[in-house]
Design a protein around this motif. Structure first.
Motif, PDB file in Angstrom:
ATOM      1  N   THR A   4      31.548   2.869  68.523  1.00  0.00           N
ATOM      2  CA  THR A   4      31.241   4.242  68.840  1.00  0.00           C
ATOM      3  C   THR A   4      32.707   4.763  69.354  1.00  0.00           C
ATOM      4  O   THR A   4      33.698   3.994  69.731  1.00  0.00           O
ATOM      5  N   THR A   5      32.357   6.004  69.358  1.00  0.00           N
ATOM      6  CA  THR A   5      33.913   6.625  69.803  1.00  0.00           C
ATOM      7  C   THR A   5      33.759   6.959  71.032  1.00  0.00           C
ATOM      8  O   THR A   5      34.923   7.306  71.697  1.00  0.00           O
ATOM      9  N   SER A   6      32.833   6.963  71.856  1.00  0.00           N
ATOM     10  CA  SER A   6      32.690   7.528  73.180  1.00  0.00           C
ATOM     11  C   SER A   6      33.240   6.447  74.323  1.00  0.00           C
ATOM     12  O   SER A   6      33.150   5.297  74.310  1.00  0.00           O
ATOM     13  N   GLU A  88      22.951   0.741  66.655  1.00  0.00           N
ATOM     14  CA  GLU A  88      24.090   0.477  65.645  1.00  0.00           C
ATOM     15  C   GLU A  88      25.266   1.600  65.833  1.00  0.00           C
ATOM     16  O   GLU A  88      24.809   2.566  66.876  1.00  0.00           O
ATOM     17  N   GLY A  89      26.214   1.373  65.578  1.00  0.00           N
ATOM     18  CA  GLY A  89      27.517   2.178  65.545  1.00  0.00           C
ATOM     19  C   GLY A  89      27.253   3.451  64.559  1.00  0.00           C
ATOM     20  O   GLY A  89      26.272   3.802  64.364  1.00  0.00           O
ATOM     21  N   ALA A  90      28.264   3.632  63.952  1.00  0.00           N
ATOM     22  CA  ALA A  90      28.087   5.069  63.066  1.00  0.00           C
ATOM     23  C   ALA A  90      27.401   4.518  61.804  1.00  0.00           C
ATOM     24  O   ALA A  90      27.511   3.434  61.258  1.00  0.00           O
ATOM     25  N   LYS A  91      26.604   5.317  61.345  1.00  0.00           N
ATOM     26  CA  LYS A  91      25.754   5.231  60.166  1.00  0.00           C
ATOM     27  C   LYS A  91      25.226   6.679  59.421  1.00  0.00           C
ATOM     28  O   LYS A  91      25.483   7.769  60.312  1.00  0.00           O
ATOM     29  N   GLU A  92      24.746   6.573  58.309  1.00  0.00           N
ATOM     30  CA  GLU A  92      24.608   7.979  57.824  1.00  0.00           C
ATOM     31  C   GLU A  92      23.337   8.561  58.592  1.00  0.00           C
ATOM     32  O   GLU A  92      22.182   7.767  58.514  1.00  0.00           O
ATOM     33  N   VAL A 129      28.137   9.309  61.355  1.00  0.00           N
ATOM     34  CA  VAL A 129      28.405   9.167  62.915  1.00  0.00           C
ATOM     35  C   VAL A 129      27.311   8.197  63.613  1.00  0.00           C
ATOM     36  O   VAL A 129      26.482   7.892  63.186  1.00  0.00           O
ATOM     37  N   CYS A 130      28.107   7.956  64.878  1.00  0.00           N
ATOM     38  CA  CYS A 130      26.919   7.109  65.644  1.00  0.00           C
ATOM     39  C   CYS A 130      26.018   8.025  66.319  1.00  0.00           C
ATOM     40  O   CYS A 130      26.310   9.136  66.994  1.00  0.00           O
ATOM     41  N   PRO A 131      24.587   7.905  66.130  1.00  0.00           N
ATOM     42  CA  PRO A 131      23.560   8.916  66.525  1.00  0.00           C
ATOM     43  C   PRO A 131      23.701   9.210  68.133  1.00  0.00           C
ATOM     44  O   PRO A 131      23.572  10.439  68.544  1.00  0.00           O
ATOM     45  N   PHE A 132      23.962   8.164  68.953  1.00  0.00           N
ATOM     46  CA  PHE A 132      23.953   8.444  70.280  1.00  0.00           C
ATOM     47  C   PHE A 132      25.338   9.348  70.606  1.00  0.00           C
ATOM     48  O   PHE A 132      25.065  10.199  71.359  1.00  0.00           O
ATOM     49  N   ASP A 133      26.442   9.120  69.729  1.00  0.00           N
ATOM     50  CA  ASP A 133      27.497  10.017  70.274  1.00  0.00           C
ATOM     51  C   ASP A 133      27.116  11.253  69.729  1.00  0.00           C
ATOM     52  O   ASP A 133      27.472  12.519  70.646  1.00  0.00           O
ATOM     53  N   LEU A 134      26.353  11.493  68.579  1.00  0.00           N
ATOM     54  CA  LEU A 134      25.967  12.972  68.115  1.00  0.00           C
ATOM     55  C   LEU A 134      25.141  13.558  69.107  1.00  0.00           C
ATOM     56  O   LEU A 134      25.142  14.729  69.483  1.00  0.00           O
ATOM     57  N   MET A 135      24.117  12.737  69.726  1.00  0.00           N
ATOM     58  CA  MET A 135      23.144  13.359  70.831  1.00  0.00           C
ATOM     59  C   MET A 135      24.049  13.751  71.945  1.00  0.00           C
ATOM     60  O   MET A 135      23.813  14.760  72.548  1.00  0.00           O
ATOM     61  N   MET A 192      35.091  12.792  67.326  1.00  0.00           N
ATOM     62  CA  MET A 192      34.192  12.611  66.262  1.00  0.00           C
ATOM     63  C   MET A 192      34.613  13.463  65.233  1.00  0.00           C
ATOM     64  O   MET A 192      33.981  13.866  64.069  1.00  0.00           O
ATOM     65  N   ASN A 193      36.017  13.970  65.532  1.00  0.00           N
ATOM     66  CA  ASN A 193      36.422  15.030  64.205  1.00  0.00           C
ATOM     67  C   ASN A 193      35.489  16.289  64.279  1.00  0.00           C
ATOM     68  O   ASN A 193      35.150  16.996  63.268  1.00  0.00           O
ATOM     69  N   ALA A 194      35.010  16.893  65.303  1.00  0.00           N
ATOM     70  CA  ALA A 194      34.129  17.911  65.464  1.00  0.00           C
ATOM     71  C   ALA A 194      34.872  19.259  66.070  1.00  0.00           C
ATOM     72  O   ALA A 194      35.888  18.791  66.918  1.00  0.00           O
ATOM     73  N   THR A 195      34.808  20.266  65.663  1.00  0.00           N
ATOM     74  CA  THR A 195      35.312  21.410  66.087  1.00  0.00           C
ATOM     75  C   THR A 195      34.269  22.515  66.537  1.00  0.00           C
ATOM     76  O   THR A 195      33.227  22.579  65.632  1.00  0.00           O
TER      77      THR A 195
END
Lengths: 213, 116
Positions: A4-6, A88-92, A129-135, A192-195
């Motif tokens: 994950t990225t975090s 899991e890490g990054a997934k769709e 993305v990793c769902p945890f990171d996104l949350m 996460m390449n998010a802006t």
């Protein structure tokens, strides 16, 4: 597992925050059931001493217990889904589902500020993305947005696909929501390449997730 | 003796009031700190039982404001939280601090202790 990225300490803090909130809610569920069961016991004891029990009174208590069990079940389901977001890490990831879970896990935070929080109409969208990171990112944005809002208002978050990625819109009717690239989630967003874009014209905040290979 | 119960969990606080009333204890309830302040203006409550964590006005802040309106009022805090900091803050500013779920007998015993 894809990493994950975090940062692990920030991850743990977020995990702890969500668990503390959910466990507090579960305690309240138990407390309501406890009082309802105690009331039934009281009424039964009174009935044994000759005081008639109104059936409607018992039905009301039974309904309360059933409602609290549904509430508790929803909290546990959400906690379980949240715990498994680290499997899991990054997934769709289905963005509507992940947003729904994040909104459910963030509702108590909004309630404490007396602000409504709802999931808006979403269009089918996914992101790698990793769902945890996104949350964690969504929760951070929601928390920062709530801090700018007035009591009694409603924050609406929705997801949709967009060119080269997906976008979450964060809005509240009648209020302009503007956020700086807040330090609490700026680093994670960057990783996460998010802006985050403030649309000053209509007051809608946009969180854009750039598609990654 | 008159009790004011304040908790944002309506089903909890209403059932608690009903159970106290079945035991001959006069208890009013409300689900918000703001409403509690309005109810307390006549200063007819001997004791207030307050949830620590409520929207807008938390239990500690509500206790301070109620004390200004009605200085003799005694307080018991309820919490589902139970953290050390919560317990220390609550215990320092009230006669008692109970963790949810509570036993009604424990609450009554604390009410009696506080008003003795």
């Amino acid at each position: 597992m894809t990493p994950t990225t975090s940062n692990s300490r920030d991850d743990l803090q977020f995990f702890g925050k969500i668990n503390a909130s959910a466990s507090h809610e579960i305690k309240n569920v138990f407390a309501v059931i406890n009082e309802a069961a105690g009331l039934v016991e009281d009424l039964t004891l009174m009935s044994e001493k000759g005081m008639p029990i109104e059936p409607e009174r018992l039905k009301r208590v039974a309904k309360s217990i059933q409602g609290q069990i549904r509430r508790g079940d929803d909290i546990i389901k959400n906690m379980n889904a949240f715990a498994h977001s680290m499997d899991e890490g990054a997934k769709e990831v289905n963005l509507e589902e992940t947003l729904g879970l994040t909104v459910a896990l963030s509702t108590r935070m909004a309630d404490m500020k007396q602000i409504g929080l709802e999931q808006g109409k979403c269009e089918p969208a996914t992101a790698l993305v990793c769902p945890f990171d996104l949350m964690r990112l969504l929760h951070g944005v929601i928390a920062a947005a709530l801090d700018t809002m007035t009591q009694g208002s409603v924050l609406t978050v929705a997801a949709r696909p967009s060119t080269d990625g997906a976008t979450f819109t964060i809005s509240s009717s009648g209020q302009v929501i503007t956020l700086e690239n807040d330090t609490a989630f700026a680093e994670l967003a960057k990783q996460m390449n998010a802006t985050i874009t403030n649309n000053e014209k209509d007051g809608v905040l946009e969180l854009f997730l750039k598609k990654t290979a | 003796m008159k009790i004011l119960l304040v908790d944002d969990e309506v089903e909890l606080v209403s059932a608690m009031a009903e159970r106290l009333s079945l035991r001959g204890i006069d208890a009013d309830w409300t689900d918000s700190g703001e409403k509690a302040l309005g109810m307390a203006r006549q200063c007819e409550y001997d004791i207030a039982v307050l949830d620590m964590k409520m929207p807008k006005l938390n239990g500690l802040e509500l206790r301070r404001q109620l004390s200004v309106i009605c200085p003799p009022m005694k307080f018991i805090f309820l919490s589902g939280h139970g953290s050390v900091s919560d317990f220390e803050a609550g215990s320092a500013e009230a006669e008692s601090y109970l963790i949810k779920p509570i036993r009604i007998e424990d609450l009554i015993s604390k009410i009696e202790e506080a008003t003795r």
